[in-house]
Design a protein around this motif. Structure first.
Motif, PDB file in Angstrom:
ATOM      1  N   PHE A  37       0.841  -1.019  -0.185  1.00 12.45           N
ATOM      2  CA  PHE A  37      -0.085  -0.027   0.088  1.00 12.45           C
ATOM      3  C   PHE A  37       0.827   1.270   0.179  1.00 12.45           C
ATOM      4  CE2 PHE A  37      -4.556  -1.307   1.085  1.00 12.45           C
ATOM      5  CZ  PHE A  37      -4.160  -2.754   0.942  1.00 12.45           C
ATOM      6  N   ARG A  38       0.235   2.274  -0.300  1.00 13.45           N
ATOM      7  CA  ARG A  38       1.192   3.667  -0.096  1.00 13.45           C
ATOM      8  C   ARG A  38       0.220   4.790   0.224  1.00 13.45           C
ATOM      9  NH1 ARG A  38       1.924   4.604  -6.641  1.00 13.45           N
ATOM     10  NH2 ARG A  38      -0.256   5.506  -7.192  1.00 13.45           N
ATOM     11  N   GLN A  39       0.823   5.686   0.902  1.00 11.31           N
ATOM     12  CA  GLN A  39      -0.006   6.969   1.504  1.00 11.31           C
ATOM     13  C   GLN A  39       0.965   8.364   1.032  1.00 11.31           C
ATOM     14  OE1 GLN A  39      -1.061   6.685   5.595  1.00 11.31           O
ATOM     15  NE2 GLN A  39      -2.516   8.157   5.284  1.00 11.31           N
ATOM     16  N   ALA A  40       0.305   9.154   0.289  1.00  8.06           N
ATOM     17  CA  ALA A  40       0.869  10.393  -0.162  1.00  8.06           C
ATOM     18  C   ALA A  40       0.273  11.273   0.923  1.00  8.06           C
ATOM     19  CB  ALA A  40       0.511  10.796  -1.336  1.00  8.06           C
ATOM     20  N   VAL A  48      -1.576  -0.754  -3.549  1.00  3.55           N
ATOM     21  CA  VAL A  48      -0.858  -0.565  -5.015  1.00  3.55           C
ATOM     22  C   VAL A  48      -0.708  -2.119  -5.716  1.00  3.55           C
ATOM     23  CG1 VAL A  48       1.468  -0.304  -5.802  1.00  3.55           C
ATOM     24  CG2 VAL A  48       0.641   1.025  -3.727  1.00  3.55           C
ATOM     25  N   ALA A  49      -0.643  -3.218  -4.979  1.00  4.76           N
ATOM     26  CA  ALA A  49      -0.377  -4.309  -5.534  1.00  4.76           C
ATOM     27  C   ALA A  49      -0.621  -5.363  -4.310  1.00  4.76           C
ATOM     28  CB  ALA A  49       0.766  -4.607  -6.415  1.00  4.76           C
ATOM     29  N   ASN A  58      -2.843  -8.529  -7.899  1.00  4.59           N
ATOM     30  CA  ASN A  58      -3.946  -7.523  -8.408  1.00  4.59           C
ATOM     31  C   ASN A  58      -2.973  -6.184  -8.221  1.00  4.59           C
ATOM     32  OD1 ASN A  58      -6.615  -6.239  -8.251  1.00  4.59           O
ATOM     33  ND2 ASN A  58      -6.421  -5.987  -6.342  1.00  4.59           N
ATOM     34  N   TYR A  59      -3.552  -5.113  -9.000  1.00  6.50           N
ATOM     35  CA  TYR A  59      -2.849  -3.938  -8.837  1.00  6.50           C
ATOM     36  C   TYR A  59      -3.870  -2.935  -9.047  1.00  6.50           C
ATOM     37  CZ  TYR A  59       1.517  -6.746 -10.433  1.00  6.50           C
ATOM     38  OH  TYR A  59       2.427  -7.477 -10.496  1.00  6.50           O
ATOM     39  N   ARG A  60      -3.660  -1.637  -8.618  1.00  7.35           N
ATOM     40  CA  ARG A  60      -4.278  -0.738  -8.877  1.00  7.35           C
ATOM     41  C   ARG A  60      -3.981   0.042 -10.096  1.00  7.35           C
ATOM     42  NH1 ARG A  60      -4.823   2.509  -5.299  1.00  7.35           N
ATOM     43  NH2 ARG A  60      -5.720   4.333  -6.322  1.00  7.35           N
ATOM     44  N   ASP A  61      -4.899   0.471 -10.956  1.00  9.02           N
ATOM     45  CA  ASP A  61      -4.823   0.789 -12.454  1.00  9.02           C
ATOM     46  C   ASP A  61      -3.585   1.663 -12.925  1.00  9.02           C
ATOM     47  OD1 ASP A  61      -8.500   1.011 -12.966  1.00  9.02           O
ATOM     48  OD2 ASP A  61      -7.301  -0.698 -12.977  1.00  9.02           O
ATOM     49  N   GLY A  65       1.261  -2.277 -15.450  1.00  7.66           N
ATOM     50  CA  GLY A  65       2.302  -2.120 -16.724  1.00  7.66           C
ATOM     51  C   GLY A  65       3.582  -1.718 -16.146  1.00  7.66           C
ATOM     52  N   ARG A  66       3.803  -0.990 -15.248  1.00  9.04           N
ATOM     53  CA  ARG A  66       4.920  -0.448 -14.412  1.00  9.04           C
ATOM     54  C   ARG A  66       5.188  -0.738 -13.260  1.00  9.04           C
ATOM     55  NH1 ARG A  66       4.657   4.620 -12.810  1.00  9.04           N
ATOM     56  NH2 ARG A  66       2.474   4.522 -11.883  1.00  9.04           N
ATOM     57  N   PHE A  67       4.689  -1.512 -12.441  1.00  3.78           N
ATOM     58  CA  PHE A  67       5.032  -2.024 -11.366  1.00  3.78           C
ATOM     59  C   PHE A  67       4.916  -3.396 -11.337  1.00  3.78           C
ATOM     60  CE2 PHE A  67       4.186   1.905  -8.111  1.00  3.78           C
ATOM     61  CZ  PHE A  67       5.021   2.635  -8.798  1.00  3.78           C
TER      62      PHE A  67
END
Length: 114
Positions: A37-40, A48-49, A58-61, A65-67
């Motif tokens: 997960f991440r938090q800005a 995140v994944a 499972n990935y957030r949209d 393709g990058r992570f």
């Protein structure tokens, strides 16, 4: 109890790459799903994944393709390879482990800036 520790954050230029690692310890038998997960600043923590013990991901949209999330079941370790980083990926990244309840790492800062 499961103890979770992340490593691998840092400062990178846009378009660069980083690899995060996480190695849970303690009562790790039977862990199924792990991930990141991440938090800005000023925002809610977001998925995140994730990856199951069987390898389903499972990935957030915005990171597809990058992570790439991967897992070493023998070590009970989970990784996040981040390529093509963008400034909007800047956040504190948390390793997440689910075993009857949520377990979190302390977080590692990822900053994408020129």
């Amino acid at each position: 109890q499961v103890h979770v520790v992340e490593s691998g954050g840092g400062l990178v230029q846009p378009g660069g790459s980083l690899r995060l690692s996480c190695a849970p310890s303690g009562s790790i038998f039977g862990i199924n799903t792990m991930g990141w997960f991440r938090q800005a600043p000023g925002k809610q923590r977001e998925l995140v994944a994730t990856i199951t013990s069987g390898g389903s991901t499972n990935y957030r949209d915005s990171v597809k393709g990058r992570f790439t999330v991967s897992r070493d079941n023998a070590k009970n370790a989970v990784y996040l390879q981040m390529d093509g980083l963008k400034p909007e990926d800047t956040a504190v990244y948390y390793c997440w482990v689910y075993k009857g309840r949520n377990y979190w790492g302390q977080g590692t800062q990822v900053t994408v800036s020129s």
